[in-house]
Design an enzyme around this catalytic site. Structure first.
Site, PDB file in Angstrom:
ATOM      1  N   GLN A  75      28.625  24.238  13.838  1.00  0.00           N
ATOM      2  CA  GLN A  75      29.315  22.968  14.106  1.00  0.00           C
ATOM      3  C   GLN A  75      28.271  21.865  14.288  1.00  0.00           C
ATOM      4  O   GLN A  75      27.454  21.951  15.206  1.00  0.00           O
ATOM      5  CB  GLN A  75      30.144  23.121  15.373  1.00  0.00           C
ATOM      6  CG  GLN A  75      30.926  21.886  15.768  1.00  0.00           C
ATOM      7  CD  GLN A  75      31.552  22.050  17.154  1.00  0.00           C
ATOM      8  OE1 GLN A  75      31.031  22.771  17.993  1.00  0.00           O
ATOM      9  NE2 GLN A  75      32.665  21.385  17.387  1.00  0.00           N
ATOM     10  N   GLY A  76      28.313  20.864  13.437  1.00  0.00           N
ATOM     11  CA  GLY A  76      27.372  19.735  13.524  1.00  0.00           C
ATOM     12  C   GLY A  76      28.081  18.495  14.023  1.00  0.00           C
ATOM     13  O   GLY A  76      28.382  17.581  13.245  1.00  0.00           O
ATOM     14  N   TYR A  77      28.366  18.452  15.318  1.00  0.00           N
ATOM     15  CA  TYR A  77      28.972  17.274  15.933  1.00  0.00           C
ATOM     16  C   TYR A  77      27.886  16.489  16.680  1.00  0.00           C
ATOM     17  O   TYR A  77      27.625  15.330  16.390  1.00  0.00           O
ATOM     18  CB  TYR A  77      30.046  17.681  16.951  1.00  0.00           C
ATOM     19  CG  TYR A  77      31.422  17.993  16.398  1.00  0.00           C
ATOM     20  CD1 TYR A  77      31.608  18.405  15.093  1.00  0.00           C
ATOM     21  CD2 TYR A  77      32.543  17.892  17.222  1.00  0.00           C
ATOM     22  CE1 TYR A  77      32.882  18.703  14.622  1.00  0.00           C
ATOM     23  CE2 TYR A  77      33.812  18.187  16.754  1.00  0.00           C
ATOM     24  CZ  TYR A  77      33.970  18.595  15.445  1.00  0.00           C
ATOM     25  OH  TYR A  77      35.225  18.882  14.996  1.00  0.00           O
ATOM     26  N   SER A  78      27.265  17.147  17.692  1.00  0.00           N
ATOM     27  CA  SER A  78      26.363  16.440  18.617  1.00  0.00           C
ATOM     28  C   SER A  78      25.109  15.923  17.918  1.00  0.00           C
ATOM     29  O   SER A  78      24.598  16.555  16.994  1.00  0.00           O
ATOM     30  CB  SER A  78      25.934  17.378  19.746  1.00  0.00           C
ATOM     31  OG  SER A  78      27.053  17.926  20.374  1.00  0.00           O
TER      32      SER A  78
ATOM     33  N   GLU B 203      38.835  24.676  19.914  1.00  0.00           N
ATOM     34  CA  GLU B 203      37.670  25.123  20.688  1.00  0.00           C
ATOM     35  C   GLU B 203      38.022  25.248  22.171  1.00  0.00           C
ATOM     36  O   GLU B 203      37.633  26.189  22.841  1.00  0.00           O
ATOM     37  CB  GLU B 203      36.526  24.113  20.502  1.00  0.00           C
ATOM     38  CG  GLU B 203      35.229  24.525  21.180  1.00  0.00           C
ATOM     39  CD  GLU B 203      34.071  23.564  20.885  1.00  0.00           C
ATOM     40  OE1 GLU B 203      34.289  22.530  20.204  1.00  0.00           O
ATOM     41  OE2 GLU B 203      32.952  23.864  21.319  1.00  0.00           O
TER      42      GLU B 203
ATOM     43  N   GLU C  94      32.097  16.890  33.909  1.00  0.00           N
ATOM     44  CA  GLU C  94      32.416  15.505  34.304  1.00  0.00           C
ATOM     45  C   GLU C  94      33.460  14.915  33.343  1.00  0.00           C
ATOM     46  O   GLU C  94      34.409  14.244  33.780  1.00  0.00           O
ATOM     47  CB  GLU C  94      31.156  14.624  34.303  1.00  0.00           C
ATOM     48  CG  GLU C  94      30.160  14.930  35.411  1.00  0.00           C
ATOM     49  CD  GLU C  94      29.331  16.186  35.149  1.00  0.00           C
ATOM     50  OE1 GLU C  94      29.249  16.617  33.978  1.00  0.00           O
ATOM     51  OE2 GLU C  94      28.767  16.747  36.106  1.00  0.00           O
TER      52      GLU C  94
HETATM   53  C1  LIG Z   1      25.043  26.174  24.943  1.00  0.00           C
HETATM   54  C2  LIG Z   1      25.448  24.953  24.168  1.00  0.00           C
HETATM   55  C3  LIG Z   1      25.893  25.085  22.874  1.00  0.00           C
HETATM   56  C4  LIG Z   1      26.258  23.951  22.145  1.00  0.00           C
HETATM   57  N1  LIG Z   1      26.656  24.108  20.833  1.00  0.00           N
HETATM   58  C5  LIG Z   1      26.959  23.014  20.100  1.00  0.00           C
HETATM   59  C6  LIG Z   1      27.297  23.150  18.714  1.00  0.00           C
HETATM   60  O1  LIG Z   1      27.340  24.258  18.155  1.00  0.00           O
HETATM   61  N2  LIG Z   1      27.542  22.030  18.008  1.00  0.00           N
HETATM   62  C7  LIG Z   1      27.529  20.790  18.579  1.00  0.00           C
HETATM   63  O2  LIG Z   1      27.809  19.824  17.875  1.00  0.00           O
HETATM   64  N3  LIG Z   1      27.200  20.620  19.881  1.00  0.00           N
HETATM   65  C8  LIG Z   1      26.900  21.706  20.652  1.00  0.00           C
HETATM   66  N4  LIG Z   1      26.541  21.553  21.971  1.00  0.00           N
HETATM   67  C9  LIG Z   1      26.392  20.198  22.513  1.00  0.00           C
HETATM   68  C10 LIG Z   1      27.447  19.801  23.547  1.00  0.00           C
HETATM   69  O3  LIG Z   1      28.673  19.543  22.943  1.00  0.00           O
HETATM   70  C11 LIG Z   1      26.874  18.563  24.285  1.00  0.00           C
HETATM   71  O4  LIG Z   1      25.707  18.976  24.962  1.00  0.00           O
HETATM   72  C12 LIG Z   1      27.871  17.988  25.269  1.00  0.00           C
HETATM   73  O5  LIG Z   1      28.967  17.405  24.606  1.00  0.00           O
HETATM   74  C13 LIG Z   1      27.215  16.930  26.183  1.00  0.00           C
HETATM   75  O6  LIG Z   1      26.545  15.989  25.429  1.00  0.00           O
HETATM   76  P1  LIG Z   1      25.015  15.592  25.749  1.00  0.00           P
HETATM   77  O7  LIG Z   1      24.241  16.869  25.863  1.00  0.00           O
HETATM   78  O8  LIG Z   1      24.588  14.589  24.759  1.00  0.00           O
HETATM   79  O9  LIG Z   1      25.040  14.959  27.204  1.00  0.00           O
HETATM   80  P2  LIG Z   1      25.450  13.456  27.576  1.00  0.00           P
HETATM   81  O10 LIG Z   1      26.721  13.096  26.890  1.00  0.00           O
HETATM   82  O11 LIG Z   1      24.264  12.579  27.340  1.00  0.00           O
HETATM   83  O12 LIG Z   1      25.733  13.593  29.107  1.00  0.00           O
HETATM   84  C14 LIG Z   1      24.686  13.597  30.103  1.00  0.00           C
HETATM   85  C15 LIG Z   1      25.325  13.671  31.480  1.00  0.00           C
HETATM   86  O13 LIG Z   1      26.109  12.489  31.716  1.00  0.00           O
HETATM   87  C16 LIG Z   1      27.449  12.843  32.032  1.00  0.00           C
HETATM   88  N5  LIG Z   1      28.386  11.887  31.447  1.00  0.00           N
HETATM   89  C17 LIG Z   1      28.390  11.419  30.173  1.00  0.00           C
HETATM   90  N6  LIG Z   1      29.414  10.563  29.975  1.00  0.00           N
HETATM   91  C18 LIG Z   1      30.102  10.520  31.152  1.00  0.00           C
HETATM   92  C19 LIG Z   1      31.267   9.831  31.581  1.00  0.00           C
HETATM   93  N7  LIG Z   1      31.958   9.029  30.753  1.00  0.00           N
HETATM   94  N8  LIG Z   1      31.681  10.024  32.868  1.00  0.00           N
HETATM   95  C20 LIG Z   1      31.008  10.850  33.708  1.00  0.00           C
HETATM   96  N9  LIG Z   1      29.885  11.509  33.346  1.00  0.00           N
HETATM   97  C21 LIG Z   1      29.444  11.353  32.089  1.00  0.00           C
HETATM   98  C22 LIG Z   1      27.659  14.220  31.408  1.00  0.00           C
HETATM   99  O14 LIG Z   1      28.695  14.937  32.049  1.00  0.00           O
HETATM  100  C23 LIG Z   1      26.285  14.856  31.619  1.00  0.00           C
HETATM  101  O15 LIG Z   1      26.194  15.375  32.920  1.00  0.00           O
HETATM  102  C24 LIG Z   1      26.189  22.660  22.741  1.00  0.00           C
HETATM  103  C25 LIG Z   1      25.745  22.538  24.054  1.00  0.00           C
HETATM  104  C26 LIG Z   1      25.375  23.666  24.777  1.00  0.00           C
HETATM  105  C27 LIG Z   1      24.873  23.507  26.195  1.00  0.00           C
END
Ligand SMILES: Cc1cc2nc3c(=O)[nH]c(=O)nc-3n(C[C@H](O)[C@H](O)[C@H](O)COP(=O)(O)OP(=O)(O)OC[C@H]3O[C@@H](n4cnc5c(N)ncnc54)[C@H](O)[C@@H]3O)c2cc1C
Length: 391
Positions: free
Chosen positions: A125-128, A243, A375
């Site tokens: 999955q290429g979302y993030s 998911e 969060e």
């Molecule tokens: C083990 C693992 C597997 C993953 N696999 C995939 C994958 O296969 N494909 C994919 O696309 N992604 C994947 N991800 C990514 C995952 O979806 C993101 O890490 C997640 O959505 C959080 O985004 P971020 O890491 O950019 O953190 P950020 O969005 O930068 O958040 C940083 C912090 O700020 C807080 N925060 C952000 N916005 C708000 C808000 N509006 N209110 C309150 N708090 C907030 C968050 O809760 C967090 O604590 C994976 C992540 C993990 C840990």
């Protein structure tokens, strides 16, 4: 809510249990997940032959066409019997496949679904992206139309199992001038295409589970667009619904807790027994068992809503937060049960259970981040559940 099986459900449960008891391979406690997956090929093929590898898919596409309640029973018995699940196929079978069933053309279904079911094609999955996680709609990977292709440039991150994947479900911006949710298109990218580079990331449990993926002028044929151009956000939300609607993990947690209690009991007479050194640990284990049971009840609630044709919304977020945080607490209690030996990782001759619980503890940190952070889930519960204003 009536928690008892109807006669039909009881008959189905028996069919599932008989099949698992007869066919599922058994592994000693502590067997590494990688070994389980490698040695379970025959079992996965038997599941696929019945369509049970994709319980929710319609029968016409090779799935089992199970009702919500049947899926629940199936997942519950798989967890109770610790039957191996094809976890390496989960993004394909659990997320990409159901999305293609909903939004794909007949050609797309014929092209991609059989490889998922046969287990020959792994999906990622290429979302993030580095600047787009919780705020996914800020993604910057660009796709520009060029003849019959789109040309993809940009970067994804945290792409789980991308280093094994043949295909990626991928979001890219096709209209940079549109409001941010409206200019995104949903692509299926062939990971063998020239210009795709996968760089591994090692997590703190020393496992190479996720990756960075770079696109340098990658050509994606227009036939690989799922749904309409610039309407990919809505397709992406379908995938997220699949998911997050998984209710299996809360059921599996009870098994984790029972296994922990079993281990503590078996080692209770040893001089280094954590139970002897810390008698209060029995209360902590009891708390975990009660919490796991509460998690199971929450799962029943979600399943019973789905069975009535309702779409769980903030309820699904509730289960996600509860399960992820409970998973972390269970991992923490497991380490206490192992005492000082808990710090030994796989590879050490003295590591209890070949370091599995140590590994689980380190891995569990990610549970409250992946698939939407706690969060973000709490924001959803606050706004949609309690009707509070946006924070
Ligand atoms: C083990 C693992 C597997 C993953 N696999 C995939 C994958 O296969 N494909 C994919 O696309 N992604 C994947 N991800 C990514 C995952 O979806 C993101 O890490 C997640 O959505 C959080 O985004 P971020 O890491 O950019 O953190 P950020 O969005 O930068 O958040 C940083 C912090 O700020 C807080 N925060 C952000 N916005 C708000 C808000 N509006 N209110 C309150 N708090 C907030 C968050 O809760 C967090 O604590 C994976 C992540 C993990 C840990």
């Amino acid at each position: 809510m009536d928690l008892r099986d109807s006669p039909e459900e009881a008959a189905f449960r028996k069919e599932v249990v008989d099949f698992i008891e007869k066919e599922a391979p058994k592994f000693p406690r502590g067997t590494r997940l990688e070994e389980v997956l490698v040695k379970s090929g025959d079992w996965f093929r038997k599941l696929a032959a019945r369509g049970w590898i994709a319980p929710a898919w319609p029968k016409e596409y090779g799935g089992a066409g199970m009702s919500v309640v049947e899926q629940f029973i199936f997942n519950e018995e798989m967890a109770i019997h610790r039957a191996p699940r094809p976890l390496h196929l989960i993004i394909g079978l659990g997320m990409a496949g159901p999305t293609i069933v909903v939004h794909g053309t007949e050609e797309q279904k014929a092209k991609w679904l059989p490889g998922m079911l046969a287990g020959t094609d792994i999906w990622c999955q290429g979302y993030s992206e580095p600047e787009a996680g919780s705020d996914l709609a800020s993604l910057r990977t660009r796709a520009v139309k060029d003849g019959d292709d789109y040309v993809l440039n940009g970067q994804k991150i945290w792409s789980t199992i991308a280093h094994f994947a043949r295909w990626m479900i991928c979001l890219a911006r096709t209209d940079p001038d549109a409001p941010k949710h409206r200019g995104i298109t949903y692509f299926v990218v062939d990971m063998k295409s020239p210009g795709v580079e996968v760089r591994g990331l090692t997590n703190m449990a020393d496992a190479h589970e996720f990756n960075e993926v770079f696109f340098d002028n990658v050509r994606v044929p227009k036939e690989n667009v799922l749904g309409e151009e610039n309407r990919g956000w809505y397709v992406a939300m379908t995938t997220l619904d699949f998911e997050r609607s998984s209710v299996g993990s809360a059921i599996g947690m009870r098994q984790e807790v029972e296994e922990m209690i079993e281990y503590a009991r078996e080692h209770a007479d040893e001089p280094t027994s954590a139970l002897k050194l810390n008698p209060m640990l029995r209360f902590e284990m009891t708390d975990r068992l009660i919490e796991a049971e509460a998690g199971r009840m929450l799962s029943y609630r979600i399943a019973s809503m789905q069975a009535r044709g309702l779409i769980p919304n903030y309820e699904a977020s509730l289960l996600k937060v509860y399960s992820a945080e409970l998973h972390q607490r269970i991992a923490c209690t497991q380490l206490k049960v192992l005492g000082m030996y808990a710090q030994l990782k796989s590879g050490s001759a003295q590591a209890p259970l070949d370091g599995r619980w140590c590994n689980q503890y380190l891995r569990s940190v990610g549970y409250t981040i992946e698939a939407g952070t706690s969060e973000i889930q709490r924001n959803i519960i606050a706004q949609r559940g309690f009707g509070l204003p946006r924070g």
